[in-house]
Structure formats: C-alpha cells, structure tokens
Design a protein around this motif. Structure first.
Motif, short mmCIF file in Angstrom:
data_model
loop_
_atom_site.label_atom_id
_atom_site.label_comp_id
_atom_site.label_asym_id
_atom_site.label_seq_id
_atom_site.Cartn_x
_atom_site.Cartn_y
_atom_site.Cartn_z
N ASP A 292 0.81 -1.22 0.00
CA ASP A 292 0.00 0.00 0.00
C ASP A 292 0.84 1.27 0.00
O ASP A 292 0.32 2.36 -0.26
CB ASP A 292 -0.93 0.02 1.21
CG ASP A 292 -2.04 -1.01 1.11
OD1 ASP A 292 -2.28 -1.50 -0.01
OD2 ASP A 292 -2.66 -1.33 2.14
N GLY A 296 0.28 0.46 -4.51
CA GLY A 296 -1.04 0.56 -3.89
C GLY A 296 -1.44 1.99 -3.61
O GLY A 296 -2.61 2.37 -3.79
N TYR A 297 -0.48 2.81 -3.21
CA TYR A 297 -0.77 4.22 -2.95
C TYR A 297 -1.07 4.95 -4.25
O TYR A 297 -1.99 5.78 -4.32
CB TYR A 297 0.42 4.85 -2.25
CG TYR A 297 0.17 6.26 -1.73
CD1 TYR A 297 -0.46 6.47 -0.52
CD2 TYR A 297 0.58 7.38 -2.46
CE1 TYR A 297 -0.70 7.75 -0.03
CE2 TYR A 297 0.35 8.66 -1.99
CZ TYR A 297 -0.29 8.84 -0.78
OH TYR A 297 -0.53 10.11 -0.31
N ARG A 300 -4.59 4.11 -5.37
CA ARG A 300 -5.62 4.81 -4.58
C ARG A 300 -5.68 6.29 -4.95
O ARG A 300 -6.76 6.85 -5.17
CB ARG A 300 -5.32 4.65 -3.09
CG ARG A 300 -6.30 5.39 -2.18
CD ARG A 300 -6.27 4.83 -0.77
NE ARG A 300 -4.99 5.00 -0.12
CZ ARG A 300 -4.64 6.09 0.56
NH1 ARG A 300 -5.48 7.11 0.65
NH2 ARG A 300 -3.46 6.17 1.14
N LYS A 301 -4.53 6.92 -5.02
CA LYS A 301 -4.51 8.35 -5.34
C LYS A 301 -4.89 8.60 -6.79
O LYS A 301 -5.47 9.65 -7.12
CB LYS A 301 -3.12 8.94 -5.03
CG LYS A 301 -2.83 9.07 -3.55
CD LYS A 301 -3.81 10.03 -2.89
CE LYS A 301 -3.55 10.23 -1.43
NZ LYS A 301 -4.50 11.17 -0.79
N ARG A 303 -7.13 6.94 -8.46
CA ARG A 303 -8.59 6.92 -8.50
C ARG A 303 -9.18 8.20 -7.94
O ARG A 303 -10.15 8.74 -8.48
CB ARG A 303 -9.10 5.70 -7.73
CG ARG A 303 -8.81 4.38 -8.43
CD ARG A 303 -9.09 3.18 -7.56
NE ARG A 303 -8.78 1.93 -8.26
CZ ARG A 303 -8.67 0.75 -7.67
NH1 ARG A 303 -8.85 0.64 -6.36
NH2 ARG A 303 -8.39 -0.33 -8.39
N GLU A 304 -8.59 8.70 -6.87
CA GLU A 304 -9.08 9.95 -6.28
C GLU A 304 -8.92 11.11 -7.26
O GLU A 304 -9.79 12.00 -7.33
CB GLU A 304 -8.32 10.26 -5.00
CG GLU A 304 -8.62 9.32 -3.84
CD GLU A 304 -7.79 9.63 -2.61
OE1 GLU A 304 -7.11 10.69 -2.59
OE2 GLU A 304 -7.80 8.82 -1.65
N GLU A 313 -1.82 -0.80 -11.37
CA GLU A 313 -2.86 -1.74 -10.96
C GLU A 313 -2.45 -3.18 -11.25
O GLU A 313 -2.64 -4.08 -10.43
CB GLU A 313 -4.17 -1.41 -11.68
CG GLU A 313 -4.85 -0.14 -11.19
CD GLU A 313 -6.08 0.22 -11.99
OE1 GLU A 313 -6.86 1.07 -11.53
OE2 GLU A 313 -6.26 -0.36 -13.10
#
Length: 345
Positions: A292, A296-297, A300-301, A303-304, A313
C-alpha cells in the motif's frame, strides 16, 4: 542545558545503521525494537555494521517495544523507522515519550507524515526522505552497502519552517549521511515515492536484486511506465517537482522524464549488484510487505484524482497474488509483468 536525547524506534537495517552512526558521534541514543532476538543480540554483542571497507561494532542501549511503558522521561527527537503499515500504532506507542518541544521524524518510505501528524500533532511531525541501501537477515548484524558519505537524507516540517526540532534532527542525521532540510517535505516524499514505485514491487516480484531485475528483457519499459503513471498522479494532485538525492534544480527536467531520472539515480547511486529492495527482504523473511505504500498508494490516489494507472494496478495485482501465496517471487514472473504493459499498450 542537558544534551539532547534521541530514540530510534524500529532498528532494522536502516534504523540500526543510522542510529549506530549517531551513537559513535557521541549522541545519547536509545534503541527501541520489536524483534526479541535482535534486542537480545544487541544487548549481548552490540550492533555489528558491515560497511564496504570496514566493520564497526557499537554498544547500544536496546529496549523491546513491550518495555516502552517502563521508560521514564522524554526524548527530544524520536526517529521512527518501522514499516509504513505500522506507523499509526507506533505513533501511539511513542506519544508518552514526547515532551512539549519533541519531534517525531519518520525515516520511512511512503507517505506516512499524515498518520504521524494525526496522532502526535502536526507541529511535532518531521518527514524525511532517504537515499540509503542496507539489509539485515540476522539479529544484531547489518550490511550497509554505502557509507555515510554516500547516504543522502533530507528532512522537513509540514509547514516548511526550520524549527529547533527540525534543525536538531538534521544536525543529528548529518552524522549518518549528507543531510539537508527542505521547505516542502511532502513534495520531496512524493519524489521518493516516484523513485520507489518502479523498483519496489517489480524487482521483488522477480525475487532478485534490483540491478538484476532491471536487466531482464522487457522490465525497464514496465518500470518506466509505472514511473510515468506515478508522475501523472503527482502532477494531477498539484505536487511540485523538487530535486532529491542531491540533485540540483537545474537537473530536474520538464515533464515525466524526471520520473525516469529518479529511477536512474537509484540504480546508479544506491544499488549494488546484491541490493534487494525492502519488499523482497520482507518476503524473504516471511513478512507482509508494504504494497500500500508503493503501487497501492498510486492506485488509490490515481482513482481519487481521476488518473488512469493500469500498469500500477497490474503490478499490484501480481504482488497481491504473492502475498496470498498463489505465486512466489521468481524470475519466471517476468512474463506476468511484461503482460501488464502489453495489455495497456
């Protein structure tokens, strides 16, 4: 005025070797560690650090995490060198060790400064970015692959001010590295993340040292694509591109070529032929890795921010299969990674 006191919380390869340099410089440093055998070895034999041209054995005061409640008084600087996923609970652990002017310095990969700030306070939080290579596979013994003159660390407070705590941390770390202070630690940590993303998971998935991994056919394009995605996410989030690893402003190229330059810098200045990334070291020890904190980070970021990151991915998905026991780190996984790039090309 009493001399300042320091705690090194988490004394794996990086924390232990940095802490040893501080002790050898005459600083008052207490080691706090969660691996019982490592604590016992350091108490009995001291800490052995093998450097490229010599071996140093340093006596240390070592305590187990379960003994933190027995410690009295506070520390002026608490260095935290644990895995990124341990940051929150370790921040809670060290809170009683902080005085009004104490600072907590995260000597970690990943964007951990917000976790520390939420628990210990933004005014006490100091971020750090490291250029260092070390490993530890037996208790009490570290193999540090670059000496302190070749190690680079920058620190900074969240508001960019050089407070007494920031200055003290930088001065102490100057005994273990070429140390500096930045006025934008978030940006600097993003730059280190952009450098880490192409190396950490891909080379660990292959189960080989970083320089071996990058030499496999098709691997550098995969790494570069992951780098460019990380750069795109940072740009979308408004992150300022700043020099790290001792680079100057003039050496920062425009556009995402900077992401590739950062990886080049890691390969050229912080990697020996046997250097294994932290993720691979964790898997070799049977530990959970910091997925993460890297791809992983970025996922996530991304997608944000609405930024597609299909390569990260795909890399993350392969790493998660290793975590689940479906795959093992192996050079045979080159095909898994090159197929990620082929699917999005």
């Amino acid at each position: 005025m009493a001399p300042p006191t320091f705690a090194m919380v988490g004394t794996g390869a990086n924390g232990a070797s940095i802490g040893a340099d501080l002790i050898r410089a005459g600083l008052d440093v207490t080691f706090i560690e969660q691996w019982p055998a490592h604590v016992d070895a350091m108490r009995t034999h001291g800490l052995t650090v093998h450097l490229p041209d010599r071996t140093e054995v340093t006596p240390v005061d070592a305590f187990h995490f379960c003994q933190v409640a027995e410690l009295r008084g506070t520390f002026d600087v608490v260095f935290v060198s644990v895995k990124s996923y341990d940051t929150r609970w370790v921040s809670e652990l060290v809170r009683p060790l902080l005085g009004p002017g104490s600072v907590v310095v995260g000597l970690q990969n990943g964007m951990t400064v917000d976790d520390v700030a939420e628990i210990c306070g933004a005014d006490r939080t100091v971020g750090a970015v490291l250029g260092i290579a070390a490993n530890m596979f037996e208790p009490g013994v570290v193999h540090r692959q670059y000496d302190k003159t070749e190690t680079w660390i920058t620190v900074g407070g969240l508001d960019g001010r050089i407070t007494p705590g920031v200055a003290l941390a930088a001065e102490a770390l100057g005994h273990a590295s070429v140390a500096s202070v930045t006025d934008d630690i978030r940006a600097a940590k993003w730059m280190k993340l952009i450098a880490n993303v192409p190396e950490m998971l891909p080379s660990a998935i292959l189960g080989v040292p970083l320089l071996t991994a990058v030499s496999f056919d098709g691997m550098r394009p995969v790494m570069d694509a992951a780098s460019r995605e990380a750069y795109a996410v940072a740009t979308a989030l408004g992150v300022r591109m700043v020099p790290i690893f001792g680079l100057s402003e003039a050496q920062v190229p425009p556009g995402d070529d900077y992401a590739l330059l950062l990886l080049d810098r890691v390969l050229e200045s912080y990697s020996r032929p046997d250097t294994r990334v932290a993720v691979l070291q964790d898997w070799m020890k049977g530990r959970r890795a910091e997925l993460d904190a890297f791809s992983g980070y970025i996922v996530r970021k991304g997608r944000e921010a609405g930024v597609p990151v299909p390569v990260n991915e795909g890399i993350l998905a392969v790493a998660e299969r290793i975590e689940a026991g479906e795959l093992r780190p192996d050079p045979a996984n080159v095909g898994e990674l090159t197929a990620v790039l082929e699917r999005v090309s």
